[in-house]
Structures are given as structure tokens and as C-alpha cells.
Design an enzyme around this catalytic site. Sequence first.
Site, short mmCIF file in Angstrom:
data_model
loop_
_atom_site.label_atom_id
_atom_site.label_comp_id
_atom_site.label_asym_id
_atom_site.label_seq_id
_atom_site.Cartn_x
_atom_site.Cartn_y
_atom_site.Cartn_z
N ASP A 22 0.86 -1.17 0.00
CA ASP A 22 0.00 0.00 0.00
C ASP A 22 0.90 1.23 0.00
OD1 ASP A 22 -1.57 2.19 0.50
OD2 ASP A 22 -2.67 1.29 2.18
N HIS A 137 -5.33 12.24 13.65
CA HIS A 137 -6.37 12.19 12.60
C HIS A 137 -7.59 11.38 13.03
CE1 HIS A 137 -3.71 14.16 9.85
NE2 HIS A 137 -2.79 13.21 9.93
N ASP A 174 2.79 18.72 13.87
CA ASP A 174 2.81 17.77 12.76
C ASP A 174 2.46 18.54 11.47
OD1 ASP A 174 2.31 14.45 12.39
OD2 ASP A 174 1.32 15.72 10.90
N HIS A 176 0.59 17.64 9.09
CA HIS A 176 -0.80 17.43 8.66
C HIS A 176 -1.76 18.10 9.66
CE1 HIS A 176 1.40 13.90 6.97
NE2 HIS A 176 0.67 14.20 5.91
N ASP A 267 7.03 15.24 10.69
CA ASP A 267 6.94 15.30 9.23
C ASP A 267 6.95 16.75 8.76
OD1 ASP A 267 4.47 15.70 10.41
OD2 ASP A 267 3.50 13.98 9.45
N TYR A 307 8.46 10.79 8.90
CA TYR A 307 8.69 9.61 8.06
C TYR A 307 10.07 9.54 7.44
CZ TYR A 307 3.83 9.76 9.12
OH TYR A 307 2.66 9.83 9.84
N1 Q9C Z 1 -3.70 10.46 -1.10
C1 Q9C Z 1 0.31 11.33 10.27
O1 Q9C Z 1 1.29 11.98 9.96
N2 Q9C Z 1 -1.75 10.48 3.34
N3 Q9C Z 1 -0.54 10.88 9.35
C2 Q9C Z 1 -2.85 10.15 2.52
C3 Q9C Z 1 -3.86 10.12 0.30
C4 Q9C Z 1 -1.97 10.13 4.72
C5 Q9C Z 1 -0.35 11.17 7.96
C6 Q9C Z 1 -2.64 10.53 1.09
C7 Q9C Z 1 -1.02 10.81 5.66
C8 Q9C Z 1 -1.33 10.52 7.10
C9 Q9C Z 1 0.05 11.00 11.69
ZN ZN Z 2 1.61 14.03 9.90
#
Ligand code: Q9C
Ligand code: ZN
Length: 681
Positions: A22, A137, A174, A176, A267, A307
Site C-alpha cells: 500500500d 487524525h 505535525d 498534517h 513530518d 517519516y
Molecule cells: N492520497 C500522520 O502523519 N496520506 N498521518 C494520505 C492520500 C496520509 C499522515 C494521502 C497521511 C497521514 C500521523
Molecule cells: Zn503528519
Amino acid sequence: MASGTALIYDEAMTRHKLLWNDPICDIEVPERLSASYEQLQCYHLVERCVPVPAREGSEEEILLVHSSEHLEAAKSTQTMNEEELKRISGNYDSFFFHPNTYHCARLAVGAALQLVDSVMSGKVCNGMALVRPPGHHSQRNAANGFCLFNNVAIAAEYAKLKYGLQRILIVDWDVHHGQGTQYIFEEDPSVLYFSWHRYEHQEFWPSLKESDYDAVGLGKGKGFNINLPWNKVGMGNSDYLAAFFHVLLPVAFEFDPELVLVSSGYDSGIGDPEGQMNATPEVFAHLTHFLMQLAHGKLCVILEGGYHLKSLSESVCMTVKTLLRDPLPQVTGEMAPCLSAIESIQNVRAAHKPYWKWLTYEDTSFLHNLSTRSDLPKTADTNPCADDEAKITDSNETDKIERFLELHMKNVIFPVPPIRTATTAELKASAHLNTFPVHLHVVKEMDKNEIEALVSDFHADLVKTNKTLLSLRSTLTILDKILKKEVCNGIAESPAASASVAVALRHPLCFGLQRVLCIFVGDMHIIPNTEDGKILVIHICKEEQTGKSSSKHYIVLNWKEDADGNDFFSAVLGFILPVAYSYQPNLIVIAVGPNRSLGISGISLLFGLLQGLAESRILAVIEDTDINLMQSVAKTLAGASVPHFGVHVPPTQEKVNQIKMLRNQLQQDWKMLQCSVNDGI
Ligand code: Q9C
Ligand code: ZN
């Protein structure tokens, strides 16, 4: 006052992993945790922390935030086979289940709660929990973005319930948006949620309208949700610092939290494939240090994303090192926020003006669409690193950043002087620092001959009398130790503070320093020569004594602290810190003379916040014989306590106007002052 730093790590949380292919989820790997812990061991930070075991969060605790349907769904995955796991994972946006996921997620929740208990019970002052899966999230009824249970949100509800807390600050650095956390607290005025996040005008995941700056909270919670969207990639150290100076910190001081929780995703650091930002690990030391000034230092840092293994683990180390109160490395890079960052900062300030007293007299207005123009670059424009380092498109780039960081960390990390805080025997006795709960190292004052020899080497013209010579003794003795890197910082007394500083700055070793920041509080009769730019003076004095006007290296700030509360925080955060971070001093001298217009809490705040600069090389020269002042400054320098600031009141319109005028005059010279887009930029 508690001391000590808790560290929570349990290898069991590495047993949640992706079992199939994935490309979206494959970055959330167990090595994120083990690599961070190994790097902490490498810097010998683990042994300096108080080890606290993780535990499983109870069902009851998880239900503080989540629905029982969500809990049951998660529980049911423990016995599933791979095919079933894959199917149920597909019910969520960007999440994967493993048979161990439920157990790990309960440990992640429990680790956050153990950290809250350790801090709230006074066992430690602060701490960090290294956890997987992350949490921010995750929503009441759904897993999302690698998160199953919202660890930080549960920790906040738990702290409210168990310790009766009424004001908790969550800082989500973070990259995000923690939309899960926003949803959970959007109507709750007892939890102030701040998040900055890569947004790119809603193009970046999770691509929500409600991640923008105008989502300020709902109902009673209006004003308690603060979103700072980054509309370009490549944001760096100065953009993050500007966000703290001009948005988060003033709000946080006005809010006056009883506990601070950090949704600590890395990140947002350089090299991260998700964030594509440019901030280097040492900036997290500074962010951590600022948050340590709130809530009497009660700070719980809980891991979220991150990451790029090297960037993540170095940033984790910077955070823990700072929690342990080591001196901070200087933050690198040009100190100027980029235009896109300034736009975002201006917009969030405008959106929050109705809710925060500190913003009342600021003339903020919304700004639209400048950076949406497609002819402008997609990367933050004023960061020098942006061109070289933002394009992290493949594994070559990842390796390149890894090599860059290897070298970079060697450059920024420096040997800590063996002694933290020095004072003289005379001062220790006279200010009753003897019966003090902190360790102050006593240095023997130089005798008259030694001083004479030292000052005759450089300039004796200022030292006209024996009396002046003697008044210099304590200042020169301590300064000498700081310059020779035998001690980090120190406190000296002088019956003539300004003269002592003016002479002391001619110490031969001072000539090797490129930049000395001098902050004078109160009447100062001798101002050092600032013409060569090697000294920057900020003179904080009462209004009556003006007449002098500010220039690039000599800044007059007329400030008389409010009698009913501390309003100085707004000047420190909105003006002094931005100037100081723009200047990047190698040494800081703070002199307190007669007729000071700041109270003890204001002066302590200055010491507390400025300690992040100049590798903590701060010399305090105090003329005032107030024992309480001496004690408070000594404690702050020794890192034994976080100053008590008392009631914060908003600054008057007059004071805001003064800051505004100074900002307009000086923001071309000291670019960290910039917080809105105007003709000057
Ligand atoms: N096109 C945290 O950093 N990316 N979560 C999805 C979909 C998900 C990050 C991209 C990133 C989640 C805790
Ligand atoms: Zn994040």
C-alpha cells in the site's frame, strides 16, 4: 517544583505493521520508533530521563473520546486474517490493521496517560512518549491517516477529568492537520487547539475546507481552534518561529494553560516525504523551549508523524535534550519568514482578532489570493535552502538529506560547559542565594590587580576611579568564565551596571564575538558604541526618559509595566524575540539598572525566553539590590524553575501603537518582525 524528564518507550509498539502493499501507508513503519530510541541512546539522553512504563489505556479511557462502535470495531480486528484485515482497513482513509494494532493503539493511549500522570503528580516536570500508531487524525467514530485512537485528545479529556483542569493547550506541529482533534474539541473552550499544516489552498491531504484559518471553533469554543495553513511547501525555521512569535505564543500566554500537550509530528521537518518542508532539527529545540515557559513547565510531548528516519530521530533528540534543559543550539538559516508564511500569519491573526484581547488594537486585515497566483513559485520563496533541499522526490533525495543531516548535526551540537550558572561568593551571600534549592557555582572574584591587568589590556579610559574598578569585579569575573566556556551563564552585581557592561564588552575575548545583544532595563548612563553592528542594544525604559530615537542597532522601547498585571509578554513575543532571533547573538547581556520599569515577572520572562539564544550564554548584571529579583533571575538562569508570570493583561492601545511604529521602522533590518504584508515588504 518538579524537575526531571519522563521518557516512555515500549518496544511492543513496533509490532503494528503493514502486511500488504500500500504505497500510501508504507511510510508508517516500526523503525520510526526504534530509530528514534536508538538515536536517543546514542546521545546518552535515555539515561538522563526518568523511565516511565507504558500501559494499556482502558476501554473507559478510550470511550472518553471515541464511540463504543469504534472501540468494538477496533477490538474485533485482533483475530482477523490478512484478507479480513485488508477489507476492514479499506473502510477508512489511509489506515491499516494488523492483528497487533489494537494492542499497540491501547499502549499508545496508555503511554500518553502515563505521561500526563507523571507530570500532573509532580513526579517529573515534563516528558516525551514515543508511540505508534499516532493519533491526531483519529475521530470519534473513525480511524484515519495512520491513526486509530486519538492519543492526545484522550490525554486532554483524562487530564480534565482526573485533575480538574480547566485550560489545556494542544500544540500540533505535525505537518498534517489534526482534523480529528479539531472535531473533538471544536465546541470546547477548555481546550485550545493550535495546528499548522501543509494546505496548499486545500490541495493537500486531507483537503478539507475546515483546515483553513477561518475555522476558529464553534459555539462556546469560538476562538479556541487555531489553524495556520501553509500554502506552499519549503517552509523553514524562520517561518515556524514567526508562527510562534506572532500567533501561537501570544495567544498561549493570554490563555494561560495549566498543561501543554504537543501532538509532536516531525513530518514538518526537512527531508520528510509527506511534508516537503525545510525546517532543521534544531528548530524543534526552540519550539519546545518556548512551550516550556507555559503552565509552569508542565509539558507532555507525544509523537505523531515523521517519516524520514534520520530527520525524525534527530528532531526527537533535539526535543528531549531541550526538555532536559540543555542549552539550545543556534537555529541556522536566514532569519526571514517567506511571503506566503506572512500571508497565512496575517490571515489567522485577522480571523482571531475578535476572540483575543492581545489582538484588539492590532490593525490586521484579511489578505486574499496573493499566493494563489499561478505565476508565483510553489515553494516558499525566501528560504535559501528551499531551492536545494525542497525537492524530495525520490530515494536519492532521502539519502542526500540523510548525509546533510549527519554533517549538520555535527555543526549545530556543541559541547555544554561543565557548569551551568556562576555567581560570586559576595552576591550569593548578599542575595541569600545560599539557602537556595538550585545549584549555583561560586567563582572567586578577580582581585584588583587582576582586573587592572585585564582592563589595561583593552581600554582603561572608562575606568577612571578605583570605585569603578571595584564595581567591575563581579561582572568581569563572570563574563570571563562565560567567554572561556567554563560556564554557560551567570549573574553578577554592580553598583554601576551600565558602566560595568560598557567596560566589560571591551574584554579581549568579546572582540572575537560577531554579535552581542545587550538588553538594558532601567536607567543607563553609558551606552556602548553600536556603530560597527557587533553590539545591538535594546533599552527598555520609562516613558519620561525618551528623547532618543531608535536605529538599527540601538532600539529604545518605552515600557512601563501595567500595575494590575503583566502586559510585557506582548512586547517580548511581538518585538524583542523577533529582533533577537533576527540578530542571532553569540552572547547576551541583560543589565538591570535603577528605575526599572519592569517587574520581576517581566524580567524573568525576558531571561526565560532569551535563554534559547546564544547557546544560553547570558550574563545578568544587576544593580538593583532587590533580593527577590536576584533570586528569580538566578533560578531562571539555573533552569531550576520556570518563572511565575502572574496575571496577563493585554497591552494598551498606546503600547500596541509603539510596537507597531517600531515594527514598521525596523522590519527591513530585523525581518522576523514581519507579520503582515504591507508596502514595506
Ligand atoms: N492520497 C500522520 O502523519 N496520506 N498521518 C494520505 C492520500 C496520509 C499522515 C494521502 C497521511 C497521514 C500521523
Ligand atoms: Zn503528519
